[in-house]
Write a protein that holds these residues in place. Structure first.
Motif, mmCIF file in Angstrom:
data_model
loop_
_atom_site.group_PDB
_atom_site.id
_atom_site.type_symbol
_atom_site.label_atom_id
_atom_site.label_comp_id
_atom_site.label_asym_id
_atom_site.label_seq_id
_atom_site.Cartn_x
_atom_site.Cartn_y
_atom_site.Cartn_z
ATOM 1 N N PHE A 1 68.053 -30.145 -1.994
ATOM 2 C CA PHE A 1 67.905 -28.871 -1.319
ATOM 3 C C PHE A 1 69.051 -27.964 -1.713
ATOM 4 O O PHE A 1 70.177 -28.415 -1.895
ATOM 5 N N GLU A 2 68.764 -26.685 -1.817
ATOM 6 C CA GLU A 2 69.822 -25.713 -2.031
ATOM 7 C C GLU A 2 70.663 -25.661 -0.763
ATOM 8 O O GLU A 2 70.166 -25.911 0.338
ATOM 9 N N LYS A 3 71.940 -25.327 -0.920
ATOM 10 C CA LYS A 3 72.839 -25.236 0.245
ATOM 11 C C LYS A 3 72.254 -24.335 1.326
ATOM 12 O O LYS A 3 72.259 -24.676 2.501
ATOM 13 N N GLU A 4 71.778 -23.186 0.917
ATOM 14 C CA GLU A 4 71.267 -22.222 1.894
ATOM 15 C C GLU A 4 70.103 -22.811 2.691
ATOM 16 O O GLU A 4 70.070 -22.714 3.915
ATOM 17 N N LYS A 5 69.151 -23.436 2.022
ATOM 18 C CA LYS A 5 67.994 -23.995 2.721
ATOM 19 C C LYS A 5 68.402 -25.137 3.642
ATOM 20 O O LYS A 5 67.887 -25.262 4.752
ATOM 21 N N LEU A 6 69.335 -25.954 3.201
ATOM 22 C CA LEU A 6 69.810 -27.055 4.028
ATOM 23 C C LEU A 6 70.548 -26.523 5.252
ATOM 24 O O LEU A 6 70.331 -26.999 6.371
ATOM 25 N N ASN A 7 71.389 -25.533 5.062
ATOM 26 C CA ASN A 7 72.104 -24.928 6.191
ATOM 27 C C ASN A 7 71.134 -24.312 7.191
ATOM 28 O O ASN A 7 71.295 -24.462 8.400
ATOM 29 N N ILE A 8 70.111 -23.638 6.693
ATOM 30 C CA ILE A 8 69.114 -23.032 7.577
ATOM 31 C C ILE A 8 68.368 -24.105 8.357
ATOM 32 O O ILE A 8 68.132 -23.965 9.558
ATOM 33 N N LYS A 9 68.009 -25.195 7.681
ATOM 34 C CA LYS A 9 67.329 -26.302 8.365
ATOM 35 C C LYS A 9 68.190 -26.862 9.495
ATOM 36 O O LYS A 9 67.704 -27.133 10.591
ATOM 37 N N ILE A 10 69.470 -27.037 9.233
ATOM 38 C CA ILE A 10 70.387 -27.565 10.253
ATOM 39 C C ILE A 10 70.476 -26.593 11.423
ATOM 40 O O ILE A 10 70.376 -26.989 12.579
ATOM 41 N N LEU A 11 70.671 -25.328 11.144
ATOM 42 C CA LEU A 11 70.808 -24.328 12.205
ATOM 43 C C LEU A 11 69.537 -24.206 13.042
ATOM 44 O O LEU A 11 69.604 -23.998 14.248
ATOM 45 N N LYS A 12 68.381 -24.355 12.424
ATOM 46 C CA LYS A 12 67.117 -24.269 13.158
ATOM 47 C C LYS A 12 66.886 -25.463 14.077
ATOM 48 O O LYS A 12 66.101 -25.374 15.014
ATOM 49 N N CYS A 13 67.570 -26.554 13.826
ATOM 50 C CA CYS A 13 67.416 -27.755 14.658
ATOM 51 C C CYS A 13 68.170 -27.658 15.982
ATOM 52 O O CYS A 13 67.927 -28.446 16.895
ATOM 53 N N THR B 1 74.590 -19.530 1.247
ATOM 54 C CA THR B 1 74.484 -20.174 -0.061
ATOM 55 C C THR B 1 75.807 -20.800 -0.481
ATOM 56 O O THR B 1 75.831 -21.736 -1.269
ATOM 57 N N SER B 2 76.914 -20.286 0.048
ATOM 58 C CA SER B 2 78.221 -20.816 -0.352
ATOM 59 C C SER B 2 78.879 -21.684 0.723
ATOM 60 O O SER B 2 79.880 -22.339 0.452
ATOM 61 N N LEU B 3 78.325 -21.695 1.924
ATOM 62 C CA LEU B 3 78.884 -22.486 3.021
ATOM 63 C C LEU B 3 78.535 -23.959 2.820
ATOM 64 O O LEU B 3 77.363 -24.318 2.742
ATOM 65 N N SER B 4 79.553 -24.806 2.725
ATOM 66 C CA SER B 4 79.292 -26.234 2.539
ATOM 67 C C SER B 4 78.816 -26.851 3.847
ATOM 68 O O SER B 4 79.067 -26.323 4.928
ATOM 69 N N ILE B 5 78.134 -27.963 3.724
ATOM 70 C CA ILE B 5 77.632 -28.675 4.906
ATOM 71 C C ILE B 5 78.805 -29.100 5.786
ATOM 72 O O ILE B 5 78.734 -28.974 7.008
ATOM 73 N N SER B 6 79.875 -29.570 5.180
ATOM 74 C CA SER B 6 81.025 -30.002 5.980
ATOM 75 C C SER B 6 81.646 -28.821 6.728
ATOM 76 O O SER B 6 82.051 -28.957 7.880
ATOM 77 N N SER B 7 81.691 -27.655 6.098
ATOM 78 C CA SER B 7 82.203 -26.465 6.782
ATOM 79 C C SER B 7 81.291 -26.060 7.930
ATOM 80 O O SER B 7 81.764 -25.667 9.001
ATOM 81 N N LEU B 8 80.000 -26.138 7.702
ATOM 82 C CA LEU B 8 79.045 -25.812 8.752
ATOM 83 C C LEU B 8 79.225 -26.738 9.946
ATOM 84 O O LEU B 8 79.332 -26.283 11.086
#
Length: 74
Positions: free
Chosen positions: A7-19, A38-45
């Motif tokens: 998954f692209e970072k952006e799509k993965l971040n959006i999926k996490i936030l929607k949960c 798009t530039s925010l890492s999962i660990s930063s999120l």
């Protein structure tokens, strides 16, 4: 067996936030509006979400203590 789907970072971040449930909405909105997903890492999120969780817990404890102090007769 590997799925080999990335998954692209952006799509993965959006999926996490929607949960996240409604209680997280202010933080979700802030992250979505202020960060380039798009530039925010999962660990930063997750770090940002953890900071928010800790702050909300601290505020709830403080509010509970304040209410307890007010309810105790002088």
């Amino acid at each position: 067996m590997s799925i080999d789907k990335t998954f692209e970072k952006e799509k993965l971040n959006i999926k996490i936030l929607k949960c996240l449930d409604r209680a997280w909405q202010p933080k979700v909105t802030a992250i979505s509006e202020s960060k380039d997903l798009t530039s925010l890492s999962i660990s930063s999120l997750f770090s940002k979400l953890r900071e928010y969780e800790l702050e909300m817990n601290r505020l709830n404890v403080q509010e509970s203590e304040d209410n307890h102090v007010r309810s105790v007769p002088p």
